[in-house]
Write a protein that holds these residues in place. Structure first.
Motif, PDB file in Angstrom:
ATOM      1  N   GLY A  98       0.780  -1.235   0.000  1.00 18.04           N
ATOM      2  CA  GLY A  98       0.000   0.000   0.000  1.00 18.04           C
ATOM      3  C   GLY A  98       0.810   1.284   0.000  1.00 18.04           C
ATOM      4  O   GLY A  98       0.237   2.364   0.068  1.00 18.04           O
ATOM      5  N   THR A  99       2.143   1.198  -0.078  1.00 18.10           N
ATOM      6  CA  THR A  99       2.957   2.417  -0.051  1.00 18.10           C
ATOM      7  C   THR A  99       2.804   3.196  -1.352  1.00 18.10           C
ATOM      8  O   THR A  99       2.670   2.627  -2.429  1.00 18.10           O
ATOM      9  CB  THR A  99       4.447   2.097   0.182  1.00 18.10           C
ATOM     10  OG1 THR A  99       4.904   1.206  -0.834  1.00 18.10           O
ATOM     11  CG2 THR A  99       4.664   1.485   1.550  1.00 18.10           C
ATOM     12  N   ARG A 100       2.822   4.524  -1.220  1.00 18.37           N
ATOM     13  CA  ARG A 100       2.733   5.447  -2.357  1.00 18.37           C
ATOM     14  C   ARG A 100       4.047   6.202  -2.436  1.00 18.37           C
ATOM     15  O   ARG A 100       4.557   6.657  -1.412  1.00 18.37           O
ATOM     16  CB  ARG A 100       1.602   6.457  -2.147  1.00 18.37           C
ATOM     17  CG  ARG A 100       0.233   5.893  -2.092  1.00 18.37           C
ATOM     18  CD  ARG A 100      -0.779   6.945  -1.621  1.00 18.37           C
ATOM     19  NE  ARG A 100      -0.631   8.227  -2.267  1.00 18.37           N
ATOM     20  CZ  ARG A 100      -1.285   8.616  -3.365  1.00 18.37           C
ATOM     21  NH1 ARG A 100      -2.152   7.813  -3.910  1.00 18.37           N
ATOM     22  NH2 ARG A 100      -1.090   9.798  -3.898  1.00 18.37           N
ATOM     23  N   GLN A 101       4.551   6.359  -3.651  1.00 18.84           N
ATOM     24  CA  GLN A 101       5.771   7.148  -3.822  1.00 18.84           C
ATOM     25  C   GLN A 101       5.874   7.623  -5.259  1.00 18.84           C
ATOM     26  O   GLN A 101       5.245   7.074  -6.154  1.00 18.84           O
ATOM     27  CB  GLN A 101       6.996   6.333  -3.434  1.00 18.84           C
ATOM     28  CG  GLN A 101       7.147   5.024  -4.179  1.00 18.84           C
ATOM     29  CD  GLN A 101       8.218   4.153  -3.566  1.00 18.84           C
ATOM     30  OE1 GLN A 101       9.242   4.647  -3.123  1.00 18.84           O
ATOM     31  NE2 GLN A 101       7.989   2.858  -3.535  1.00 18.84           N
ATOM     32  N   GLN A 102       6.667   8.668  -5.432  1.00 19.98           N
ATOM     33  CA  GLN A 102       6.937   9.139  -6.781  1.00 19.98           C
ATOM     34  C   GLN A 102       7.977   8.222  -7.412  1.00 19.98           C
ATOM     35  O   GLN A 102       8.832   7.661  -6.714  1.00 19.98           O
ATOM     36  CB  GLN A 102       7.449  10.576  -6.769  1.00 19.98           C
ATOM     37  CG  GLN A 102       6.378  11.582  -6.412  1.00 19.98           C
ATOM     38  CD  GLN A 102       6.901  13.004  -6.519  1.00 19.98           C
ATOM     39  OE1 GLN A 102       8.080  13.273  -6.329  1.00 19.98           O
ATOM     40  NE2 GLN A 102       5.999  13.929  -6.820  1.00 19.98           N
ATOM     41  N   VAL A 103       7.909   8.091  -8.714  1.00 17.26           N
ATOM     42  CA  VAL A 103       8.829   7.214  -9.443  1.00 17.26           C
ATOM     43  C   VAL A 103      10.275   7.570  -9.136  1.00 17.26           C
ATOM     44  O   VAL A 103      11.115   6.691  -8.942  1.00 17.26           O
ATOM     45  CB  VAL A 103       8.543   7.280 -10.961  1.00 17.26           C
ATOM     46  CG1 VAL A 103       9.640   6.631 -11.768  1.00 17.26           C
ATOM     47  CG2 VAL A 103       7.196   6.630 -11.268  1.00 17.26           C
ATOM     48  N   ARG A 104      10.588   8.856  -9.037  1.00 14.40           N
ATOM     49  CA  ARG A 104      11.980   9.258  -8.802  1.00 14.40           C
ATOM     50  C   ARG A 104      12.490   8.829  -7.431  1.00 14.40           C
ATOM     51  O   ARG A 104      13.686   8.818  -7.187  1.00 14.40           O
ATOM     52  CB  ARG A 104      12.150  10.753  -9.004  1.00 14.40           C
ATOM     53  CG  ARG A 104      11.423  11.604  -8.002  1.00 14.40           C
ATOM     54  CD  ARG A 104      11.769  13.067  -8.205  1.00 14.40           C
ATOM     55  NE  ARG A 104      10.744  13.899  -7.631  1.00 14.40           N
ATOM     56  CZ  ARG A 104      10.323  15.018  -8.167  1.00 14.40           C
ATOM     57  NH1 ARG A 104      10.831  15.439  -9.282  1.00 14.40           N
ATOM     58  NH2 ARG A 104       9.384  15.724  -7.588  1.00 14.40           N
ATOM     59  N   GLN A 105      11.603   8.460  -6.517  1.00 16.89           N
ATOM     60  CA  GLN A 105      12.000   8.003  -5.190  1.00 16.89           C
ATOM     61  C   GLN A 105      12.288   6.509  -5.151  1.00 16.89           C
ATOM     62  O   GLN A 105      12.722   6.001  -4.133  1.00 16.89           O
ATOM     63  CB  GLN A 105      10.892   8.319  -4.171  1.00 16.89           C
ATOM     64  CG  GLN A 105      10.636   9.789  -4.006  1.00 16.89           C
ATOM     65  CD  GLN A 105       9.383  10.067  -3.203  1.00 16.89           C
ATOM     66  OE1 GLN A 105       8.370   9.393  -3.358  1.00 16.89           O
ATOM     67  NE2 GLN A 105       9.455  11.068  -2.333  1.00 16.89           N
ATOM     68  N   MET A 106      12.046   5.834  -6.252  1.00 16.59           N
ATOM     69  CA  MET A 106      12.238   4.385  -6.298  1.00 16.59           C
ATOM     70  C   MET A 106      13.646   4.087  -6.805  1.00 16.59           C
ATOM     71  O   MET A 106      13.994   4.491  -7.911  1.00 16.59           O
ATOM     72  CB  MET A 106      11.200   3.744  -7.210  1.00 16.59           C
ATOM     73  CG  MET A 106       9.779   3.993  -6.743  1.00 16.59           C
ATOM     74  SD  MET A 106       8.556   3.356  -7.884  1.00 16.59           S
ATOM     75  CE  MET A 106       8.847   1.604  -7.725  1.00 16.59           C
TER      76      MET A 106
END
Length: 182
Positions: A98-106
């Protein structure tokens, strides 16, 4: 997973296979398997691709606050970045936790989202010339729909205001006619 597998595309019903399961995973990683596509090991019983945990279709792409694409794979996210459909600011959701993040944070995608992907890497990902076409998620179309819906709401609000103003003017006109008759 050693038996032969088939892929049936949802959009046009085309079937690919039989192929080894590792070919299916390569197709999934290359964004060639969409969330509604189905898979079968016998050509009779079909299941939606995201239901096979071995494919790693664990990511939802947030197109708008109300529209999502997926689930899909990390490889598909890389392909969407290459195609310009998503960028480093795009929010993705891990369906497992369920975690949400921006692509650049991956860590696996952040650099890819900011830099151009090496063309040799793309050839490896898309190396099967007879495989299914790359699944597109139509981010631009979803954005256009959202913009049109917002414009429609604004036009409806303006129409309601103008109708109210018309009723007020009509009432003043009727009152004026009555005062002239009287």
């Amino acid at each position: 997973m050693n038996q032969k597998w088939f892929l049936r595309k949802h959009e046009d019903g085309n079937t690919f296979g039989p192929v080894q399961f590792d070919q299916i995973t390569r197709w999934a990683d290359a964004a060639q398997i969409a969330p509604h596509d189905t898979l079968s090991s016998d050509g009779q019983t079909w299941i939606k691709a995201p239901m096979l945990p071995q494919l790693g279709m664990d990511w939802l792409v947030e197109l708008t606050s109300e529209h999502y694409y997926g689930p899909t794979t990390l490889g598909a996210l890389r392909e969407f970045i290459r195609l310009g459909e998503i960028d480093g600011k795009t929010v993705v959701i891990n369906t497992c936790d369920g975690t949400r993040q921006q692509v650049r944070q991956m860590p696996d995608l952040g650099e890819t989202a900011e830099l151009q992907v090496d063309e040799n890497q793309i050839e490896i990902q898309l190396g099967d010339p007879v495989g299914p076409a790359v699944a597109r998620m139509s981010v631009r179309l979803q954005e256009r729909i959202r913009d049109l819906e917002q414009t429609l709401q604004e036009e409806r609000r303006a129409l309601a205001e103008n109708e109210q103003r018309y009723r007020e003017l009509e009432q003043k006109y009727q009152d004026l006619l009555l005062s002239l008759e009287g």
